[in-house]
Design a protein around this motif. Sequence first.
Motif, short mmCIF file in Angstrom:
data_model
loop_
_atom_site.label_atom_id
_atom_site.label_comp_id
_atom_site.label_asym_id
_atom_site.label_seq_id
_atom_site.Cartn_x
_atom_site.Cartn_y
_atom_site.Cartn_z
N GLU A 21 0.83 -1.21 0.00
CA GLU A 21 0.00 0.00 0.00
C GLU A 21 0.87 1.26 0.00
O GLU A 21 0.58 2.21 -0.73
N TYR A 22 1.93 1.27 0.80
CA TYR A 22 2.84 2.42 0.80
C TYR A 22 3.49 2.61 -0.57
O TYR A 22 3.75 3.74 -0.99
N LEU A 23 3.72 1.50 -1.25
CA LEU A 23 4.31 1.60 -2.59
C LEU A 23 3.31 2.09 -3.62
O LEU A 23 3.59 3.03 -4.37
N THR A 24 2.16 1.46 -3.68
CA THR A 24 1.22 1.80 -4.76
C THR A 24 0.57 3.16 -4.54
O THR A 24 0.50 3.97 -5.46
N ASP A 25 0.10 3.40 -3.33
CA ASP A 25 -0.60 4.66 -3.06
C ASP A 25 0.34 5.82 -2.76
O ASP A 25 -0.06 6.97 -2.83
N GLY A 26 1.57 5.49 -2.42
CA GLY A 26 2.53 6.52 -2.03
C GLY A 26 3.65 6.70 -3.03
O GLY A 26 3.59 7.57 -3.90
N ALA A 27 4.66 5.86 -2.92
CA ALA A 27 5.85 6.00 -3.77
C ALA A 27 5.48 5.94 -5.25
O ALA A 27 5.98 6.71 -6.06
N GLY A 28 4.58 5.04 -5.60
CA GLY A 28 4.16 4.91 -7.00
C GLY A 28 3.47 6.17 -7.51
O GLY A 28 3.65 6.57 -8.66
N ALA A 29 2.70 6.80 -6.65
CA ALA A 29 2.03 8.05 -7.04
C ALA A 29 3.04 9.16 -7.28
O ALA A 29 2.90 9.95 -8.22
N VAL A 30 4.07 9.22 -6.44
CA VAL A 30 5.13 10.23 -6.61
C VAL A 30 5.86 10.01 -7.93
O VAL A 30 6.02 10.93 -8.73
N VAL A 31 6.28 8.78 -8.16
CA VAL A 31 7.04 8.48 -9.38
C VAL A 31 6.15 8.66 -10.61
O VAL A 31 6.59 9.21 -11.62
N GLY A 32 4.89 8.25 -10.49
CA GLY A 32 3.97 8.44 -11.61
C GLY A 32 3.78 9.90 -11.96
O GLY A 32 3.76 10.27 -13.15
N TYR A 40 5.90 12.31 -11.43
CA TYR A 40 7.16 12.76 -12.03
C TYR A 40 7.24 12.32 -13.49
O TYR A 40 7.55 13.12 -14.37
N VAL A 41 6.97 11.05 -13.75
CA VAL A 41 7.04 10.53 -15.13
C VAL A 41 6.04 11.25 -16.02
O VAL A 41 6.39 11.67 -17.13
N ASP A 42 4.81 11.40 -15.55
CA ASP A 42 3.79 12.09 -16.34
C ASP A 42 4.21 13.52 -16.65
O ASP A 42 4.04 13.99 -17.77
N ALA A 43 4.73 14.20 -15.66
CA ALA A 43 5.12 15.59 -15.84
C ALA A 43 6.30 15.72 -16.80
O ALA A 43 6.36 16.66 -17.60
N ARG A 44 7.22 14.78 -16.74
CA ARG A 44 8.42 14.86 -17.57
C ARG A 44 8.19 14.35 -18.99
O ARG A 44 8.89 14.76 -19.90
N THR A 45 7.21 13.48 -19.19
CA THR A 45 6.99 12.92 -20.52
C THR A 45 5.87 13.62 -21.27
O THR A 45 5.80 13.53 -22.48
N GLY A 46 4.98 14.26 -20.54
CA GLY A 46 3.91 15.02 -21.18
C GLY A 46 4.43 16.38 -21.56
O GLY A 46 5.50 16.53 -22.15
N ALA A 56 14.31 6.58 -9.17
CA ALA A 56 13.16 5.68 -9.04
C ALA A 56 12.38 5.60 -10.35
O ALA A 56 11.94 4.52 -10.75
N ALA A 57 12.22 6.73 -11.03
CA ALA A 57 11.48 6.74 -12.30
C ALA A 57 12.18 5.90 -13.36
O ALA A 57 11.53 5.15 -14.10
N GLU A 58 13.49 6.01 -13.43
CA GLU A 58 14.23 5.22 -14.41
C GLU A 58 14.08 3.73 -14.14
O GLU A 58 13.90 2.92 -15.05
N LEU A 59 14.12 3.34 -12.86
CA LEU A 59 13.92 1.93 -12.52
C LEU A 59 12.49 1.48 -12.83
O LEU A 59 12.29 0.37 -13.31
N LEU A 60 11.53 2.34 -12.56
CA LEU A 60 10.14 1.98 -12.85
C LEU A 60 9.94 1.77 -14.35
O LEU A 60 9.27 0.82 -14.76
N VAL A 61 10.53 2.62 -15.16
CA VAL A 61 10.42 2.47 -16.61
C VAL A 61 11.06 1.14 -17.04
O VAL A 61 10.53 0.44 -17.90
N ASP A 62 12.17 0.78 -16.42
CA ASP A 62 12.85 -0.48 -16.75
C ASP A 62 12.10 -1.71 -16.26
O ASP A 62 12.01 -2.71 -16.96
N THR A 63 11.56 -1.65 -15.05
CA THR A 63 10.95 -2.83 -14.43
C THR A 63 9.44 -2.94 -14.64
O THR A 63 8.89 -4.02 -14.52
N HIS A 64 8.79 -1.81 -14.85
CA HIS A 64 7.33 -1.75 -14.96
C HIS A 64 6.64 -2.20 -13.68
O HIS A 64 5.49 -2.63 -13.71
#
Length: 129
Positions: free
Chosen positions: A36-47, A49-55, A96-104
């Motif tokens: 829950e801390y990952l999906t609702d927390g860390a994942g939201a932060v990284v998401g 960041y990724v959305d802001a940087r790719t949009g 974290a964003a780079e790892l998320l892009v690599d690992t999904h």
Amino acid sequence: MSDVSERIAELSERARRDREAFEPPSDPPDEAAALEYLTDGAGAVVGLYVDARTGETVRFDEAEFALLERALNDWLELYAACYGVDIDASFTVREAAELLVDTHSIRDTAMLLTQVPERDTAEAWSGGR
């Protein structure tokens, strides 16, 4: 205040509240809470960041970036604490964003960043998957 700035403030406040309310599990691991801390927390932060940087190119000011990184690290520390591990997280959102892009996978991203749980333990808890 822009939508991105409002979202950053909201995530930062949620991370602070989660940290203040955290009760370590009496019998670690508490994988449900960790996830829950990952999906609702860390994942939201990284998401965000990724959305802001790719949009549209969004430039975070220094304060916004610091809030994003503090929230990410707060949630990664809580994730580790759910496994009974105390870490002092100091990861960058970009890392974290780079790892998320690599690992999904935000879970794999957290495991690679924090080394929690240890690989052998993680495989045992997941049934070797």
